[in-house]
Design an enzyme around this catalytic site. Structure first.
Site, PDB file in Angstrom:
ATOM      1  N   MET A 201      25.477  40.073  41.239  1.00 37.05           N
ATOM      2  CA  MET A 201      26.915  40.070  40.966  1.00 37.05           C
ATOM      3  C   MET A 201      27.458  41.500  41.027  1.00 37.05           C
ATOM      4  O   MET A 201      27.708  42.143  40.003  1.00 37.05           O
ATOM      5  CB  MET A 201      27.178  39.425  39.604  1.00 37.05           C
ATOM      6  CG  MET A 201      26.632  38.005  39.501  1.00 37.05           C
ATOM      7  SD  MET A 201      27.036  37.183  37.939  1.00 37.05           S
ATOM      8  CE  MET A 201      26.078  38.181  36.779  1.00 37.05           C
ATOM      9  N   ASP A 202      27.671  41.971  42.229  1.00 36.68           N
ATOM     10  CA  ASP A 202      28.049  43.372  42.459  1.00 36.68           C
ATOM     11  C   ASP A 202      29.557  43.503  42.670  1.00 36.68           C
ATOM     12  O   ASP A 202      30.164  42.675  43.351  1.00 36.68           O
ATOM     13  CB  ASP A 202      27.304  43.895  43.702  1.00 36.68           C
ATOM     14  CG  ASP A 202      27.410  45.398  43.837  1.00 36.68           C
ATOM     15  OD1 ASP A 202      27.703  46.078  42.838  1.00 36.68           O
ATOM     16  OD2 ASP A 202      27.199  45.908  44.953  1.00 36.68           O
ATOM     17  N   GLY A 203      30.128  44.542  42.090  1.00 41.41           N
ATOM     18  CA  GLY A 203      31.531  44.848  42.376  1.00 41.41           C
ATOM     19  C   GLY A 203      32.495  44.706  41.208  1.00 41.41           C
ATOM     20  O   GLY A 203      33.708  44.822  41.390  1.00 41.41           O
TER      21      GLY A 203
END
Length: 290
Positions: A48-50
């Protein structure tokens, strides 16, 4: 009169929301029925990047991106389970994240505690689908409130027979492998001690095998991921499930995690179905060589 009018407006609003919700659910079910004509993944893992970039992009306070990201997670879990995906794994907090500023780490710990508690509420997606929750990682590195909340969530959902959500927290893959090696060696030493005391042991009993290691991975009770999705367009695994993803289909949608929605999930499934034959061929070839 004003109160009656307000009540009527709220009733009308709730009615419209209910009708829209039913229509949206029917549309999803139709879409998922079409997807089910092809092979469907049993296990999807998400990096879950960003979240922080989302906060900067929308000029909102630090931490807001993580809150929106949690909403994206709940929606994604619902879509996955409606689709029939049995296992979902998410990379929530790396051991490397402890190197961030102390106030940011503490803020994330507070948020984790809050969201874990929310997932155990009566109206949560966990209750709705009978989800069993795992937490993978070195939980001793967490603050006590988060550690206790995680242990409570695992205990409360341990008997659930629905889908499985595994949350990687205070986790890296190298740490997981090290943990598996240590546990395997300890187990072998115990076996050898028993063997020596009984006067029956051979030289091979002290050797640690691949099977031994895999039995002691955090993921031992789950199949390997069919799909790994890392949002924000990044192509790195960042020390996530390195042992388990040799034959996973890696995908890197450009959307930041809080922007991840049904259309990105559907596209991931379609891409997986397109590559399915090749992935299966590689798995079969690998089994023949071992």
């Amino acid at each position: 009169m004003d109160i009656k009018m307000k009540y009527k407006r709220e009733n009308n609003s709730n009615s419209r929301s209910s009708i829209f919700g039913k229509i949206w659910f029917s549309m999803r079910m139709f879409l998922f029925s079409v997807l089910s004509f092809g092979p469907l993944p049993a296990h999807i893992a998400f990096i879950m990047d960003g979240n922080r970039r989302y906060s900067k992009k929308h000029n909102v306070k630090q931490g807001s991106g993580h809150n929106v990201g949690f909403s994206a997670l709940i929606s994604t879990l619902q879509y996955c389970y409606e689709l029939g995906v049995k296992y979902v794994t998410v990379y929530a907090f790396s051991i490397e994240n402890f190197k961030r500023k102390p106030d940011e780490v503490q803020s994330l710990m507070n948020l984790l505690k809050e969201k874990i508690d929310e997932m155990l509420e009566e109206t949560s997606v966990v209750k709705e689908y009978g989800i069993r929750i795992n937490f993978w990682g070195d939980l001793n590195l967490l603050t006590e409130p988060v550690r206790l909340a995680a242990k409570k969530a695992m205990a409360v959902t341990a008997e659930n027979t629905g889908p499985v959500l595994s949350v990687c927290i205070a986790y890296t893959s190298t740490n997981e492998i090290l943990h598996a090696v240590q546990e395997s060696c300890a187990e072998k030493n115990n076996c050898m001690d028993v063997g020596y005391s009984n006067g029956c042991i051979n030289s091979s009993e002290g050797l640690v095998s691949v099977a031994d290691l895999e039995q002691h991975l955090y993921s031992a009770s789950c199949p390997e991921p069919d799909i790994v999705v890392r949002t924000s367009g990044e192509t790195r695994l960042s020390n996530f499930l390195l042992w388990q993803t040799s034959f996973s289909h890696l995908q890197n949608p450009i959307a930041l995690w809080p922007e991840f929605s049904l259309r990105y999930l559907v596209w991931s499934i379609l891409q997986y179905q397109k590559a399915y034959a090749s992935l299966q061929e590689q798995r079969i070839r690998n089994k023949k060589t071992h």
